[in-house]
Design an enzyme around this catalytic site. Structure first.
Site, short mmCIF file in Angstrom:
data_model
loop_
_atom_site.label_atom_id
_atom_site.label_comp_id
_atom_site.label_asym_id
_atom_site.label_seq_id
_atom_site.Cartn_x
_atom_site.Cartn_y
_atom_site.Cartn_z
N LYS A 229 0.91 -1.18 -0.09
CA LYS A 229 -0.03 -0.03 0.14
C LYS A 229 0.98 1.28 -0.01
O LYS A 229 0.58 2.39 -0.71
CB LYS A 229 -0.91 0.15 1.29
CG LYS A 229 -2.06 -0.87 1.27
CD LYS A 229 -3.02 -0.72 2.14
CE LYS A 229 -4.11 -1.94 2.09
NZ LYS A 229 -4.99 -1.77 3.28
N ASP B 139 -10.30 2.89 2.22
CA ASP B 139 -10.74 2.30 3.53
C ASP B 139 -11.58 3.51 4.21
O ASP B 139 -12.42 3.25 5.23
CB ASP B 139 -9.59 1.83 4.25
CG ASP B 139 -8.91 0.49 4.00
OD1 ASP B 139 -9.77 -0.22 3.43
OD2 ASP B 139 -7.69 0.36 4.09
#
Ligand code: NDP
Length: 278
Positions: free
Chosen positions: A69, A104
């Site tokens: 990420k 997210d």
């Protein structure tokens, strides 16, 4: 490689455990799209080459999971959310540019919107357990929704201090033994630690001090109903579980790659629940 007109994938190392293909291929079938979503196991030393040649590999975009990420952030043009969180999990090609975001954040807030309407009405404090990668997305989402006091309780103080440096004075690092006092004034408790997850130590806290109007969210989704969520529901508190966040965070990527905004439905949830309990 299949023959679909548009394809996306999830990259990670390892990647076998990812439920993203189940979610996206369900939506592809539901909307009868000429599209495909695949799993790609990409080693850390190969991630730069993979992302730089995403289009040549036949992809319009991808999801990114552990441990890529942060690399994905630096290899793409991030939006404000990904930059603030310091991690990208959704990438898409826009003309010649590889852009990225962090879904997210909206996975967390949209799940609460769906499960606990009015959760952000305020003006109560929030208590966040944990200060890792997912806590950064949660804190960003809470600040976006107007929370002015966010107590971050973490084992390693340096990490909760780092969150304060990243997000400013709304973040108030606190110790575990302050929890009873903090919970008594909180409107929302969020667990972003891995405690309570299958194979990890239990999350051993007493939610007794929470007021009857408080809500609870747990990011852990294995088990589906964590001890925290169970305890909250047993007390009659509203609770949002980790699976809901996982499903809601997938929506934006699908829309960006395939041009259709999909829904998080009971059918989709049942499909992923069945897979998680297999
Ligand atoms: P990180 O590894 O970045 O952070 C882990 C956090 O848990 C840290 O705050 C760490 O504290 C704490 N922790 C771990 N073990 C212990 C322990 N024994 N005692 C006290 N604290 C502990 O993980 P992530 O933030 O990426 O993920 C955390 C959880 O959230 C995972 O279960 C993950 O599956 C879930 N998640 C769910 C998502 C969803 O869509 N539902 C999305 C993203 C994550 P310390 O800093 O002291 O090490």
């Amino acid at each position: 490689m299949g023959n679909a007109t548009r394809a996306a994938c999830v990259i990670g190392w390892p990647i076998k455990h990812s439920r993203s293909p189940l979610i996206h291929n369900y939506w592809i079938e539901l909307h009868r799209l000429d599209a495909e979503y695949r799993r790609e196991e990409v080693a850390p030393e190969a991630v730069a080459d993979f992302l730089t040649h995403l289009a040549e590999r036949g992809y319009v975009g991808c999801n990114v999971t552990l441990p890529h990420k942060e690399a994905a952030l630096s290899l793409s043009e991030p939006d404000d959310r990904a930059l603030a969180v310091g991690a990208a999990n959704t990438l898409w090609l826009d003309g010649g540019k590889l852009r990225s975001t962090n879904t997210d954040v909206e996975g967390f807030t949209a799940n609460l919107d769906a499960s606990v309407p009015g959760w952000d009405r305020g003006p109560d404090d929030a208590v966040v357990l944990g200060a890792g990668g997912s806590a950064r997305a949660v804190v960003y989402g809470l600040i976006e929704r107007g929370f002015e006091v966010i107590h971050v309780v973490n084992r390693t103080t340096e990490r909760s201090q780092a969150l304060r440096e990243r997000f400013g004075g709304a973040v108030q690092p606190a110790a575990w033994n302050a929890l009873p006092h903090l919970l008594a004034r909180a409107g929302l408790l969020v667990n972003t630690t891995s405690l309570g997850m299958t194979g990890q130590p239990p999350l051993d806290i007493d939610i007794g001090p929470l007021s009857k109007d408080a809500a609870v969210a747990d990011l852990v989704y294995a088990p589906l109903e964590t001890a925290l969520v169970k305890a909250a529901r047993a007390r009659g508190l509203s609770a949002a579980d980790g699976l809901g966040m996982l499903l809601h965070q997938a929506v934006r990527g699908f829309q960006l790659w395939f041009g259709v905004r999909p829904g998080v439905t009971p059918e989709l949830r049942a499909l992923v629940e069945a897979d998680l309990t297999r």
